[in-house]
Design a protein around this motif. Structure first.
Motif, PDB file in Angstrom:
ATOM      1  N   GLN A   1      -0.104   3.807  -2.398  1.00  0.00           N
ATOM      2  CA  GLN A   1      -0.818   4.678  -3.223  1.00  0.00           C
ATOM      3  C   GLN A   1      -1.191   5.955  -2.951  1.00  0.00           C
ATOM      4  O   GLN A   1      -1.213   7.094  -3.889  1.00  0.00           O
ATOM      5  CB  GLN A   1      -2.076   4.391  -3.488  1.00  0.00           C
TER       6      GLN A   1
ATOM      7  N   ASN B   1       0.995  -1.274   0.022  1.00  0.00           N
ATOM      8  CA  ASN B   1       0.035  -0.046   0.011  1.00  0.00           C
ATOM      9  C   ASN B   1       1.016   1.172   0.036  1.00  0.00           C
ATOM     10  O   ASN B   1       1.463   1.762   0.969  1.00  0.00           O
ATOM     11  CB  ASN B   1      -0.971   0.038   1.304  1.00  0.00           C
TER      12      ASN B   1
ATOM     13  N   ARG C   1      -1.895  -1.227  -7.297  1.00  0.00           N
ATOM     14  CA  ARG C   1      -1.166  -0.485  -6.572  1.00  0.00           C
ATOM     15  C   ARG C   1      -1.453   0.976  -6.685  1.00  0.00           C
ATOM     16  O   ARG C   1      -1.342   1.680  -5.766  1.00  0.00           O
ATOM     17  CB  ARG C   1       0.294  -0.783  -6.774  1.00  0.00           C
TER      18      ARG C   1
END
Length: 159
Positions: free
Chosen positions: A112, A110, A136
């Protein structure tokens, strides 16, 4: 890159790693103040001694002006604690360019928050891996309204 299969092959400005580096640099500079981040996926080559696309790309980006401390390989995080710290730095924009394989940078990663661009240096073997890679950047919590994908499977040369 022919240098992956032939150690005697010559460097060429027409290689996809050069084109990718140029494009990564463009988005790096365009989003400099916002400290947006980018992912580069590469399964064909991994960081090792001798020629590899990871080091080649990083060296080019450093020559173009990206500080070395803003580029990382996911492979350098050898423990869960190191990986968590590295991913935290990407989410904050301290690491601006993260390079990795589908296996290490796909499922459960994670990062993003500030992702603006995702670059595929190669095609993964399974279609689901491509979906995993793109997952992603297309995630809730990304602060960018627009994101960009780049497929560097081939380069067309016009003379």
């Amino acid at each position: 890159d022919m240098r992956l299969v032939d150690s005697g092959a010559l460097f060429t400005l027409q290689s996809k790693v050069v084109r990718c580096a140029e494009n990564v640099m463009k988005y790096y500079m365009d989003t400099y103040l916002d400290r947006c981040t980018q992912l580069v996926f590469c399964d064909t080559s991994t960081p090792k001694s001798g020629f590899n696309l990871y080091t080649e790309l990083k060296d080019m980006l450093v020559k173009y002006g990206v500080p070395e401390e803003e580029i990382a390989f996911i492979h350098d995080a050898t423990s869960e604690k190191q990986k968590a710290l590295l991913l935290s730095k990407v989410r904050k924009g301290e690491i601006r360019i993260l390079i990795g394989s589908t296996f290490k940078l796909g499922l459960g990663v994670n990062v993003q928050d500030k992702l603006i661009a995702l670059h595929h240096l190669d095609v993964p073997w399974r279609p689901a891996d491509m979906v995993q890679r793109e997952g992603r950047i297309l995630r809730q919590g990304n602060q960018n309204e627009k994101v960009f994908y780049f497929l560097w499977f081939y380069v067309i040369i016009y003379y």
